[in-house]
Design an enzyme around this catalytic site. Structure first.
Site, short mmCIF file in Angstrom:
data_model
loop_
_atom_site.label_atom_id
_atom_site.label_comp_id
_atom_site.label_asym_id
_atom_site.label_seq_id
_atom_site.Cartn_x
_atom_site.Cartn_y
_atom_site.Cartn_z
N ASN A 129 -32.24 -7.52 -8.02
CA ASN A 129 -33.02 -6.40 -7.49
C ASN A 129 -34.46 -6.45 -7.98
OD1 ASN A 129 -33.43 -3.63 -6.32
ND2 ASN A 129 -33.83 -3.17 -8.47
N HIS A 131 -37.69 -4.41 -8.98
CA HIS A 131 -38.06 -3.07 -9.44
C HIS A 131 -39.51 -3.08 -9.91
CE1 HIS A 131 -37.60 0.96 -10.84
NE2 HIS A 131 -37.85 0.64 -12.11
N GLU A 200 -45.01 -8.60 -7.03
CA GLU A 200 -43.63 -8.56 -6.51
C GLU A 200 -43.33 -9.78 -5.66
OE1 GLU A 200 -43.57 -4.90 -4.36
OE2 GLU A 200 -42.73 -3.78 -6.03
N1 LIG Z 1 -25.87 0.07 -9.08
C1 LIG Z 1 -27.16 -0.24 -8.84
N2 LIG Z 1 -27.67 0.06 -7.64
C2 LIG Z 1 -28.99 -0.23 -7.40
C3 LIG Z 1 -29.80 -0.80 -8.39
C4 LIG Z 1 -29.21 -1.11 -9.64
O1 LIG Z 1 -29.87 -1.66 -10.55
N3 LIG Z 1 -27.89 -0.81 -9.82
N4 LIG Z 1 -31.17 -1.00 -8.13
C5 LIG Z 1 -31.66 -0.20 -7.02
C6 LIG Z 1 -33.07 -0.30 -6.59
N5 LIG Z 1 -33.75 0.85 -7.16
C7 LIG Z 1 -34.77 0.55 -8.01
O2 LIG Z 1 -35.12 -0.63 -8.22
C8 LIG Z 1 -33.35 2.18 -6.87
C9 LIG Z 1 -33.35 2.63 -5.56
C10 LIG Z 1 -32.94 3.94 -5.27
C11 LIG Z 1 -32.52 4.79 -6.28
C12 LIG Z 1 -32.05 6.16 -5.94
O3 LIG Z 1 -32.05 7.05 -6.79
N6 LIG Z 1 -31.62 6.34 -4.69
C13 LIG Z 1 -31.04 7.66 -4.27
C14 LIG Z 1 -31.74 8.13 -3.04
C15 LIG Z 1 -33.21 8.30 -3.35
C16 LIG Z 1 -33.89 8.99 -2.18
O4 LIG Z 1 -33.87 8.42 -1.07
O5 LIG Z 1 -34.40 10.09 -2.40
C17 LIG Z 1 -29.57 7.46 -3.96
O6 LIG Z 1 -29.12 6.29 -3.84
O7 LIG Z 1 -28.89 8.48 -3.81
C18 LIG Z 1 -32.52 4.34 -7.59
C19 LIG Z 1 -32.95 3.04 -7.90
C20 LIG Z 1 -30.80 -0.40 -5.80
N7 LIG Z 1 -29.50 0.04 -6.15
N1 LIG Z 2 -36.46 1.10 -7.04
C1 LIG Z 2 -36.62 0.17 -5.97
C2 LIG Z 2 -38.04 0.15 -5.49
O1 LIG Z 2 -38.81 1.05 -5.76
N2 LIG Z 2 -38.39 -0.88 -4.75
C3 LIG Z 2 -39.70 -1.00 -4.21
O2 LIG Z 2 -39.66 -0.84 -2.81
C4 LIG Z 2 -40.77 -1.55 -2.27
C5 LIG Z 2 -40.29 -2.38 -1.13
O3 LIG Z 2 -41.39 -2.85 -0.44
P1 LIG Z 2 -41.15 -3.80 0.83
O4 LIG Z 2 -40.18 -3.06 1.73
O5 LIG Z 2 -42.52 -3.95 1.43
O6 LIG Z 2 -40.59 -5.09 0.33
C6 LIG Z 2 -41.34 -2.42 -3.38
O7 LIG Z 2 -42.53 -1.88 -3.88
C7 LIG Z 2 -40.27 -2.37 -4.42
O8 LIG Z 2 -40.75 -2.47 -5.72
#
Ligand SMILES: Nc1nc2c(c(=O)[nH]1)N[C@@H](CN(C=O)c1ccc(C(=O)N[C@@H](CCC(=O)O)C(=O)O)cc1)CN2
Ligand SMILES: NCC(=O)N[C@@H]1O[C@H](COP(=O)([O-])[O-])[C@@H](O)[C@H]1O
Length: 233
Positions: A129, A131, A200
């Site tokens: 993933n 981040h 990224e």
């Molecule tokens: N089990 C895991 N799932 C995900 C991970 C991870 O490390 N372990 N990484 C995420 C990506 N991410 C950050 O990098 C991330 C994306 C979304 C959320 C989140 O809180 N989503 C909410 C909805 C948020 C909204 O739309 O308002 C949800 O899923 O209910 C946290 C982290 C991808 N998944």
């Molecule tokens: N926690 C997860 C998160 O914040 N991810 C973020 O979503 C964007 C995706 O951009 P893209 O759709 O242009 O690749 C990126 O900025 C990435 O870091």
């Protein structure tokens, strides 16, 4: 010639990181990823990343959580929890149909539950993933803005991005690639965000190559006994 390893990419939005992967696979940028993108699955029908995938002749699927929530009142927590579980189970089934060697979350904005992680792990498929923060910093959503604000307040001196292994605990998996970005005085959030996205696009290609190399190492095929006997002659 050995068949190419297969990557499945999960997205939710613009897909600029997906585009970085597409360009690398196509040899349009360096380093080149020696694999194919088997499919792109988006959590949103509106994701421009779907257009990027279609332009690259990559199969696309939309897997929309809201469709699972249809007809379930927002306050019906039990049914929504069940619907979310079914969403994850179904997502795993869709992913496994492509039998990928690696899953890349490139802006996938939903927490992946054990109902997804377990069947994927059972098949030994790694998930990474992207981040937009440093390890242990600003887990979850809106990390770019939160990091920039903390920098502006002088609470931290650098931000950055990481690509990490995906585990149940969100954004707590082992980092594979980390790119640090020093905060700049008076820098606007837009300018900081631009530096983040640039980092990224480099990091996601590097991490994908690293993860695929780990897959290849696990697939080291030992020479057959016949070959060994021949080589002894
Ligand atoms: N089990 C895991 N799932 C995900 C991970 C991870 O490390 N372990 N990484 C995420 C990506 N991410 C950050 O990098 C991330 C994306 C979304 C959320 C989140 O809180 N989503 C909410 C909805 C948020 C909204 O739309 O308002 C949800 O899923 O209910 C946290 C982290 C991808 N998944
Ligand atoms: N926690 C997860 C998160 O914040 N991810 C973020 O979503 C964007 C995706 O951009 P893209 O759709 O242009 O690749 C990126 O900025 C990435 O870091």
């Amino acid at each position: 010639m050995a068949p190419k390893l297969q990557i499945l990419v999960l997205i939710s939005g613009s897909g600029s990181n997906l585009q970085a992967l597409i360009d690398s696979v196509a040899g349009k940028s360096s380093p080149q990823i020696d694999a194919e993108i088997a499919a792109v699955i988006s959590s949103s029908t509106a994701a421009y990343g779907l257009t990027r995938a279609k332009n690259a002749d990559i199969p696309t699927i939309v897997h929309d959580l809201q469709q699972y929530y249809e007809d379930i009142p927002k306050d019906d927590k039990v049914r929504r929890r069940e619907a979310r579980k079914t969403f994850n189970v179904d997502l795993a089934e869709k992913v496994l149909k492509f039998d990928p060697d690696l899953i890349v979350c490139a802006g996938w904005m939903l927490i992946l539950s054990p109902s997804f992680l377990h069947p994927i792990s059972e098949k030994g498929i790694p998930i990474i993933n992207l981040h937009p923060a440093l390890p242990g910093q600003f887990d979850g959503i809106n990390a770019i803005e939160r990091a920039w604000q903390a920098g502006q307040r002088g609470e931290i001196t650098k931000g950055g991005v990481m690509i990490h292994r995906v585990i149940k605990e969100v954004d707590r998996g082992e980092p594979l690639v980390v790119k640090e970005l020093e905060f700049r005085k008076e820098e606007t959030i837009d300018d900081y965000e631009e530096r983040v996205h640039t980092a990224e696009h480099i990091a996601i290609v590097e991490a994908t190559i690293l993860a695929l190399n780990e897959v290849k190492e696990k697939r080291v095929v030992l020479p057959s006994v016949e070959n060994l006997q021949l080589s002894d002659q």
